[in-house]
Design an enzyme around this catalytic site. Sequence first.
Site, PDB file in Angstrom:
ATOM      1  N   TYR A 194     -25.240 -24.924 -13.272  1.00 48.46           N
ATOM      2  CA  TYR A 194     -25.700 -25.578 -14.491  1.00 48.46           C
ATOM      3  C   TYR A 194     -26.430 -26.873 -14.160  1.00 48.46           C
ATOM      4  CZ  TYR A 194     -25.860 -27.974 -18.932  1.00 48.46           C
ATOM      5  OH  TYR A 194     -26.321 -28.654 -20.038  1.00 48.46           O
ATOM      6  N   ASN A 200     -29.235 -13.838 -14.035  1.00 51.23           N
ATOM      7  CA  ASN A 200     -30.202 -14.801 -13.510  1.00 51.23           C
ATOM      8  C   ASN A 200     -30.641 -14.389 -12.113  1.00 51.23           C
ATOM      9  OD1 ASN A 200     -29.592 -16.929 -11.198  1.00 51.23           O
ATOM     10  ND2 ASN A 200     -27.604 -16.446 -12.147  1.00 51.23           N
ATOM     11  N   PHE A 241     -31.994 -20.502  -6.190  1.00 52.11           N
ATOM     12  CA  PHE A 241     -31.763 -21.870  -5.690  1.00 52.11           C
ATOM     13  C   PHE A 241     -32.930 -22.800  -5.999  1.00 52.11           C
ATOM     14  CE2 PHE A 241     -28.672 -20.713  -1.930  1.00 52.11           C
ATOM     15  CZ  PHE A 241     -27.700 -20.375  -2.854  1.00 52.11           C
ATOM     16  N   SER A 289     -24.825 -16.104  -3.345  1.00 52.61           N
ATOM     17  CA  SER A 289     -25.845 -15.847  -4.355  1.00 52.61           C
ATOM     18  C   SER A 289     -26.617 -14.584  -3.981  1.00 52.61           C
ATOM     19  CB  SER A 289     -26.825 -17.016  -4.450  1.00 52.61           C
ATOM     20  OG  SER A 289     -27.930 -16.665  -5.258  1.00 52.61           O
ATOM     21  N   ASN A 333     -29.559 -13.957  -5.039  1.00 54.36           N
ATOM     22  CA  ASN A 333     -30.966 -14.202  -5.364  1.00 54.36           C
ATOM     23  C   ASN A 333     -31.785 -14.831  -4.251  1.00 54.36           C
ATOM     24  OD1 ASN A 333     -30.571 -13.211  -8.026  1.00 54.36           O
ATOM     25  ND2 ASN A 333     -29.597 -15.159  -8.562  1.00 54.36           N
ATOM     26  N   THR A 334     -31.150 -15.083  -3.096  1.00 53.22           N
ATOM     27  CA  THR A 334     -31.877 -15.500  -1.896  1.00 53.22           C
ATOM     28  C   THR A 334     -31.740 -14.366  -0.889  1.00 53.22           C
ATOM     29  OG1 THR A 334     -31.504 -17.861  -2.253  1.00 53.22           O
ATOM     30  CG2 THR A 334     -31.982 -17.163  -0.001  1.00 53.22           C
ATOM     31  N   LYS A 355     -17.642 -20.182  -1.255  1.00 49.06           N
ATOM     32  CA  LYS A 355     -17.825 -19.375  -2.470  1.00 49.06           C
ATOM     33  C   LYS A 355     -18.285 -17.982  -2.091  1.00 49.06           C
ATOM     34  CE  LYS A 355     -19.602 -19.606  -7.182  1.00 49.06           C
ATOM     35  NZ  LYS A 355     -20.248 -20.497  -8.174  1.00 49.06           N
ATOM     36  N   ASN A 372     -18.824 -15.561  -7.217  1.00 46.82           N
ATOM     37  CA  ASN A 372     -20.185 -15.726  -7.713  1.00 46.82           C
ATOM     38  C   ASN A 372     -20.521 -14.585  -8.666  1.00 46.82           C
ATOM     39  OD1 ASN A 372     -22.943 -16.645  -7.835  1.00 46.82           O
ATOM     40  ND2 ASN A 372     -22.682 -17.501  -5.788  1.00 46.82           N
TER      41      ASN A 372
END
Length: 361
Positions: free
Chosen positions: A63, A110, A114, A172, A174-175, A214, A243
Amino acid sequence: MNPLTNLARRGLFLFDPEAAHGLSIKALKTGLVPSCPAKADKRLSQTVAGIEFPNPIGMAAGYDKNAEVPEALLKVGFGFTEIGTVTPKPQSGNDKPRIFRLVEDEAVINRLGFNNEGHGAALARLKACSRNALIGVNIGANKDSADRIADYVNGIHAFYSVARYFTANVSSPNTPGLRDLQARESLAALLSAVLSARDEEARSSNRYVPVFLKIAPDLTEEGMDDIAAEVLAHNLDGLIVSNTTLSREGLKDQTQAKEAGGLSGKPLFEKSTAVLARMRKRVGPNLPIIGVGGVGSAETAAEKIRAGADLVQLYSCMVYEGPALPGRIVRGLSDLCDRERLNSIRDIRDSRIDYWAGRKV
């Protein structure tokens, strides 16, 4: 949800999700979101990883990526907050649109990647915060980094003077390739480097800052075994579980479900809680664990604790429940302590670990 909160949500939902997120940050910055600190309740406070938390509810990373409003978040009921994920160099992240609401499911997808302003910008803001503010720093690696482990080490050195705890985010989706750092050999190398950097800083500053890892909810049993073994071998300070997920099982909104990225919000609750319980069984009773995923009420927060969590974080459910959510959860936990005549919220920890560890998700 009260009428005013419902009206505010409807207004924000007129905007693109990323624009709405930006507006919410501005509202916190300017004081449009009123302060409503949670009433102190000693039954909710506890010491975890050497840190005294006033209550167990925290804002998850994602956030406040750039440390713009950490102290404002602490004023709306959170016991702690976590900024980031922050990378050494600024990066714009993936192409827009990259956030999607699944309103029927009360979920979010999402694929931000990053996006953040880099170490320098976040560090400058954190230096202006009170030293008593309970702010964790979530560190990651740049997408184009030639040495991703070095990026995490740089994060430890950069933020050591201002972080109350660190989170190494290797989960994550997304990387590209980031989750490969959860594999045993890579994880061992990462933990060795990160904890060596922490120990070096601790010796020179005479101040110990704990490090959490995480992890993803999409792990195999073997993957969980490997992570638990390395975490224990390296004497890591704690885990954050979990995550976002790549799973789309059980979603009502099959149109948005086709979007790439990590899913969070209510549909993540069962999967993340089951992984939490399985990791608790693997690492034993003493290692601190922060439970994340699908927390939108006092009961879901309590269920994370029953499944093995010491602390609980949330984010996506605030999209649907509004900024009063953390305070509402904290009050609900106090009510639970009243009903069950608990001396401490910790008294319920692990009470449903077998149930959750046995869930097939």
